[in-house]
Design a protein around this motif. Structure first.
Motif, PDB file in Angstrom:
ATOM      1  N   GLU A 179       0.828  -1.204   0.000  1.00 52.47           N
ATOM      2  CA  GLU A 179       0.000   0.000   0.000  1.00 52.47           C
ATOM      3  C   GLU A 179       0.861   1.252   0.000  1.00 52.47           C
ATOM      4  O   GLU A 179       0.537   2.259  -0.627  1.00 52.47           O
ATOM      5  CB  GLU A 179      -0.937  -0.001   1.215  1.00 52.47           C
ATOM      6  CG  GLU A 179      -1.887   1.182   1.272  1.00 52.47           C
ATOM      7  CD  GLU A 179      -2.898   1.181   0.137  1.00 52.47           C
ATOM      8  OE1 GLU A 179      -3.267   2.284  -0.328  1.00 52.47           O
ATOM      9  OE2 GLU A 179      -3.317   0.079  -0.290  1.00 52.47           O
ATOM     10  N   ARG A 180       1.985   1.193   0.723  1.00 53.71           N
ATOM     11  CA  ARG A 180       2.920   2.311   0.764  1.00 53.71           C
ATOM     12  C   ARG A 180       4.339   1.761   0.737  1.00 53.71           C
ATOM     13  O   ARG A 180       4.572   0.587   1.006  1.00 53.71           O
ATOM     14  CB  ARG A 180       2.700   3.166   2.012  1.00 53.71           C
ATOM     15  CG  ARG A 180       2.848   2.415   3.323  1.00 53.71           C
ATOM     16  CD  ARG A 180       2.590   3.313   4.519  1.00 53.71           C
ATOM     17  NE  ARG A 180       1.246   3.866   4.479  1.00 53.71           N
ATOM     18  CZ  ARG A 180       0.172   3.246   4.958  1.00 53.71           C
ATOM     19  NH1 ARG A 180       0.292   2.036   5.495  1.00 53.71           N
ATOM     20  NH2 ARG A 180      -1.011   3.804   4.896  1.00 53.71           N
ATOM     21  N   ARG A 195       8.469   1.198  -5.053  1.00 51.84           N
ATOM     22  CA  ARG A 195       8.020   2.572  -4.787  1.00 51.84           C
ATOM     23  C   ARG A 195       7.556   3.218  -6.078  1.00 51.84           C
ATOM     24  O   ARG A 195       8.309   3.319  -7.042  1.00 51.84           O
ATOM     25  CB  ARG A 195       9.150   3.411  -4.180  1.00 51.84           C
ATOM     26  CG  ARG A 195       8.699   4.819  -3.791  1.00 51.84           C
ATOM     27  CD  ARG A 195       9.788   5.549  -3.022  1.00 51.84           C
ATOM     28  NE  ARG A 195      10.932   5.873  -3.858  1.00 51.84           N
ATOM     29  CZ  ARG A 195      11.028   6.988  -4.590  1.00 51.84           C
ATOM     30  NH1 ARG A 195      10.046   7.881  -4.591  1.00 51.84           N
ATOM     31  NH2 ARG A 195      12.100   7.216  -5.309  1.00 51.84           N
ATOM     32  N   ALA A 199       5.393   8.497  -5.109  1.00 50.82           N
ATOM     33  CA  ALA A 199       5.243   8.146  -3.699  1.00 50.82           C
ATOM     34  C   ALA A 199       6.419   8.653  -2.871  1.00 50.82           C
ATOM     35  O   ALA A 199       7.565   8.674  -3.319  1.00 50.82           O
ATOM     36  CB  ALA A 199       5.118   6.634  -3.548  1.00 50.82           C
ATOM     37  N   CYS A 202       9.856   5.874   2.383  1.00 47.92           N
ATOM     38  CA  CYS A 202       9.598   5.684   3.811  1.00 47.92           C
ATOM     39  C   CYS A 202      10.735   6.216   4.672  1.00 47.92           C
ATOM     40  O   CYS A 202      10.523   6.545   5.845  1.00 47.92           O
ATOM     41  CB  CYS A 202       9.346   4.207   4.106  1.00 47.92           C
ATOM     42  SG  CYS A 202      10.700   3.103   3.663  1.00 47.92           S
TER      43      CYS A 202
END
Length: 251
Positions: A179-180, A195, A199, A202
């Motif tokens: 999702e991320r 990625r 986006a 992280c």
């Protein structure tokens, strides 16, 4: 750290900077072969991620057979499916949103581009990290000391090397999208998940933006014996190289 170790580090980095500069100079006078399309981006992008290596041009890919830590333990990446959960560094277990793959073919007997395979040998990043040799695309980032760094930027010829895959003309690579953007466990080593271009990463991404950037990095490391102005990526690379040499001497 002993003075001898620092001197050796400075000497190695000075030689490497000279080698990169000479290689670039020779490449500028040698006619370039027209190559077929690389599945990966092949170009360093502005965020320092170093490009990425799948057929979308923004992937993070593992060689077939790479074991990923899931809710059921380690499993080969090619056996994973959408909806299954994998262990992540920051979000616990997260469901897989997509699994995709591509085949990398040799070009004129060599692996080229951002998808060039890199082998991270057992223990290269720390004690039993990874737990077994890990093969991934050069642009695929590893999580080291709080940063993500493309594997290709960490090659030292000892513990992290460009994979030759002798006897093979094609290699299958797979990526996992969540999702991320996250850090997942591959063979016991922390690596990024896929990625998407827009986006947010992280954690901060580090990387060399071409040969000149790497030369400057090597020069900073070479001069660190006099004045240490190394940046995080220089320190990470130097630390992994020193670890590799210590392990080689102890073997």
């Amino acid at each position: 750290m002993s003075k001898a170790v620092k001197i050796n580090r400075s000497r190695r980095n000075a030689l490497k900077a000279a080698s990169i500069t000479l290689g670039a100079a020779l490449a500028s006078v040698v006619p370039r072969r027209t190559a077929s399309a690389d599945p990966g981006n092949g170009n360093q992008n502005g965020n320092g991620n170093g490009g990425n290596g799948n057929h979308y041009g923004w992937g993070s890919c593992f060689l077939r057979g790479t074991r990923i830590l899931t809710g059921d333990g380690y499993r080969p990446i090619e056996d994973l499916a959408v909806g299954e959960v994998v262990a992540t560094r920051f979000g616990g277990f997260a469901p897989i949103k997509a699994v995709d793959s591509f085949t990398l073919d040799r070009e004129a007997g060599a692996w080229v581009g951002a998808s060039r395979p890199v082998r991270v040998k057992r223990g290269a990043l720390g004690e039993n990290v990874p737990e077994a040799d890990l093969c991934l695309t050069a642009s695929h980032a590893l999580f080291v000391d709080g940063f993500l760094v493309p594997a290709g930027n960490l090659v030292n010829g000892l513990s992290i090397v460009f994979e030759t895959a002798d006897g093979q003309d094609a290699l299958d690579f797979f990526h996992i999208a969540l999702e991320r953007h996250e850090v997942i466990d591959a063979e016991g080593a922390p690596c990024e998940s896929l990625r998407a271009p827009a986006a947010e990463p992280c954690v901060p991404l580090l990387g060399f933006n071409g040969g000149k950037s790497e030369v400057r990095s090597r020069v900073r490391s070479a001069l660190s014996l006099i004045v240490d102005r190394r940046q995080p990526i220089d320190i990470i690379r130097d630390g992994l190289e020193e670890r590799a040499r210590e392990l080689a001497q102890a073997a």
